[in-house]
Scaffold this active site. Structure first.
Site, PDB file in Angstrom:
ATOM      1  N   ILE A 169       5.474   4.852  -5.672  1.00  0.00           N
ATOM      2  CA  ILE A 169       4.500   5.882  -5.313  1.00  0.00           C
ATOM      3  C   ILE A 169       5.077   6.815  -4.256  1.00  0.00           C
ATOM      4  O   ILE A 169       4.875   8.027  -4.297  1.00  0.00           O
ATOM      5  CB  ILE A 169       3.200   5.250  -4.756  1.00  0.00           C
ATOM      6  CG1 ILE A 169       2.786   4.025  -5.561  1.00  0.00           C
ATOM      7  CG2 ILE A 169       2.097   6.279  -4.684  1.00  0.00           C
ATOM      8  CD1 ILE A 169       2.609   4.280  -7.020  1.00  0.00           C
ATOM      9  N   GLU A 170       5.776   6.243  -3.301  1.00  0.00           N
ATOM     10  CA  GLU A 170       6.280   7.032  -2.184  1.00  0.00           C
ATOM     11  C   GLU A 170       7.367   8.016  -2.590  1.00  0.00           C
ATOM     12  O   GLU A 170       7.337   9.180  -2.212  1.00  0.00           O
ATOM     13  CB  GLU A 170       6.825   6.097  -1.092  1.00  0.00           C
ATOM     14  CG  GLU A 170       5.759   5.347  -0.328  1.00  0.00           C
ATOM     15  CD  GLU A 170       4.929   6.261   0.558  1.00  0.00           C
ATOM     16  OE1 GLU A 170       5.390   7.362   0.895  1.00  0.00           O
ATOM     17  OE2 GLU A 170       3.806   5.872   0.910  1.00  0.00           O
TER      18      GLU A 170
END
Length: 540
Positions: A169-170
């Site tokens: 996600i990051e």
């Protein structure tokens, strides 16, 4: 004399396509014909979901764009050696999967963190398994390199191993990813947070892009957040938006501490963060069931590390070991200018493919001696001309005179370009300026027509008004600020030189930068000035 120390292997990876654990369900199920109305949803109500569905679509797009940035990045092309226009991925995959299948699969995953399911999570699952398949296949390949080190670190701190999926996600597993806000690396640390977690960020080294050290810092930070909330969803949300914003959402929800109950009180992007995490976990656990095939990177996945204790340039290693510079840079993304600024009392790691390690050891001083005077005159770090990014900073330009301009308060790239009559793009190029971010006191190289250096040197001594007048612009005189009487019911902070809202907020428990901006009617850090009195919170 030996200028390196052999360490035990940090990363030795053995992987196979079967490294991701779940055995596939039957792919011959006709999902188009299946009907199921089961839906596990702990959020407030179906009507609320429908009202917010447009917002969720927007959030879906935010994460979709972030994933696209990986495929379009120089780092991606470096790691896979093919252009994004030439990528061909599998296009046969199951669709219209009923909710009951997703629910059962998520329930079957043995993890310490509960994997909720609802319409928001479903949208993210579909993004990973249907709309962004090519990128997921690339990340599956990269995960063979990164996940073992993530798991080792998480295990060291006795944390759930599934937290490794947060890096999807990051950063989409891009160690040099940089967000619009300035967060960097696999775990997207902002500068202030990185420094507070003891990561080194200098002109030559950015440990936010060091997979090992950044992962250790991320694990420590997440553990700290979990100790605060005792709930992994809240800790994950706080990792994204900061504990101040999570605390605010809890207060506005009447003290509720269930993530889905405070969902609509969280900042917009954070609302998509936990659902995206659950969906990424699902996609990586069940990639075979969706006919996703890992695309492995073009650098060695079996590597080892030596500690060097003298200055070393990537070009010295490449020439001495006859290896690809792009591969060396991909394995060592933490060095910003292709230079390892190591010293006897401060060694740094150099990661090499296993098949190059012994050659490095055998050649020993020859590697460090190669063209040493060219790269390190008088054994000093001077004129760092290249960055590991896509920019190049020239030491000189033929036919031009070089002027060094010192950035003053109120300056921006557009102003400076107009004063020196150069293009903004050239000013950015000459100084490796990203997103027009410059700071007071920064020295900028500006190249002006030959013979006019003396004329342009004078710009350094002019006031802002004089500089604007030199290009035919007038300056509006701002009204003098009047000090507002202090409210005795509040705690105040006096702004010092270099203060930012984030740094000020860190000094007061339970306070976020957003809280300070709201109390003081600020839109960003630019409203700050030395000596300003900022409201922090009501006195108890």
């Amino acid at each position: 004399m030996f200028r390196y120390i052999i360490t035990s292997a940090i990363i030795i990876l053995y992987f196979s396509v079967g490294a991701f654990a779940q055995e596939p369900d039957s792919l011959i199920v006709d999902f188009d014909l299946a009907a199921d109305t089961t839906l596990v949803d702990s959020m407030a109500s179906d009507s609320m979901l429908k009202e917010e569905m447009k917002l969720e679509d927007d959030l879906n797009e935010i994460f979709s764009e972030r994933m696209d940035s990986l495929l379009n990045s120089a780092e991606f092309r470096m790691r896979f050696h093919f252009d994004s226009t030439e990528v061909h991925f599998t296009d046969q995959f199951p669709t219209n999967i009923p909710d009951s299948v997703y629910i059962r699969r998520l329930q079957d995953v043995e993890m310490a963190i509960d994997l909720s399911y609802n319409d928001v999570v479903k949208k993210y699952i579909q993004m990973y398994t249907e709309r962004k398949r090519g990128l997921v296949e690339v990340m599956l390949g990269l995960s063979a390199y990164y996940f073992p080190m993530f798991e080792e670190t998480l295990d060291k701190y006795d944390m759930p191993l599934e937290l490794k999926y947060l890096a999807i996600i990051e950063s989409a597993l891009n160690p040099t990813a940089r967000s619009r806000a300035g967060a960097v690396g696999l775990w997207q640390f902002m500068y202030g947070t990185a420094k507070s977690m003891k990561l080194e960020v200098t002109s030559f080294v950015d440990e936010r892009s060091d997979p090992v050290k950044a992962t250790d810092a991320a694990a420590r930070y997440l553990k700290r957040l979990y100790d605060i909330y005792g709930d992994w969803y809240l800790a994950i949300a706080a990792y994204n938006c900061g504990p101040g914003n999570v605390n605010k959402a809890i207060r506005r929800s009447g003290g509720k501490t269930d993530y889905w109950e405070i969902y609509y009180r969280l900042p917009r992007e954070t609302r998509g963060y936990v659902p995206a995490f659950i969906a990424a976990t699902y996609a990586f656990e069940y990639y075979k069931e969706h006919n996703l095939i890992p695309q492995y990177p073009n650098f060695s996945l079996s590597v080892d590390t030596v500690m060097v204790n003298d200055y070393l340039h990537f070009d010295q290693v490449v020439a001495s070991l006859e290896m690809d510079k792009e591969e060396l840079a991909a394995l060592n993304p933490m060095y910003r200018r292709n230079v390892i600024p190591a010293k006897e009392d401060k060694p740094y790691p150099l990661i090499l493919p296993n098949n190059k390690l012994m050659a490095f050891i055998d050649k020993d001083t020859a590697v460090f001696a190669y063209n040493r005077e060219k790269y390190f005159p008088n054994n000093t770090l001077v004129n760092p001309t290249t960055s590991s990014g896509s920019h190049f900073t020239p030491v000189d330009i033929k036919g031009k005179d070089k002027v060094v301009y010192t950035v003053k308060s109120g300056d921006n790239v557009g102003y400076i370009s107009s004063w020196f009559k150069v293009r903004s793009s050239d000013l950015r190029y000459w100084n490796n300026i990203h997103r027009d971010m410059i700071r007071v006191g920064q020295k900028l190289a500006v190249y002006v027509p030959q013979g006019q250096k003396e004329k342009y040197d004078k710009i350094n001594t002019m006031s802002f008004a004089e500089k604007q007048q030199s290009v035919g612009k007038s300056v509006q005189v701002a009204e003098k600020k009047t000090e507002t009487p202090l409210d005795p019911g509040y705690v105040y902070h006096t702004v010092r030189n270099g203060d930012t809202l984030w740094e000020i907020a860190q000094k007061y428990a339970g306070i976020s930068a957003d809280d300070i901006m709201q109390l003081n009617k600020l839109s960003n850090d630019r409203g700050l000035y030395v000596g300003q009195k900022l409201k922090i919170k009501r006195k108890s």
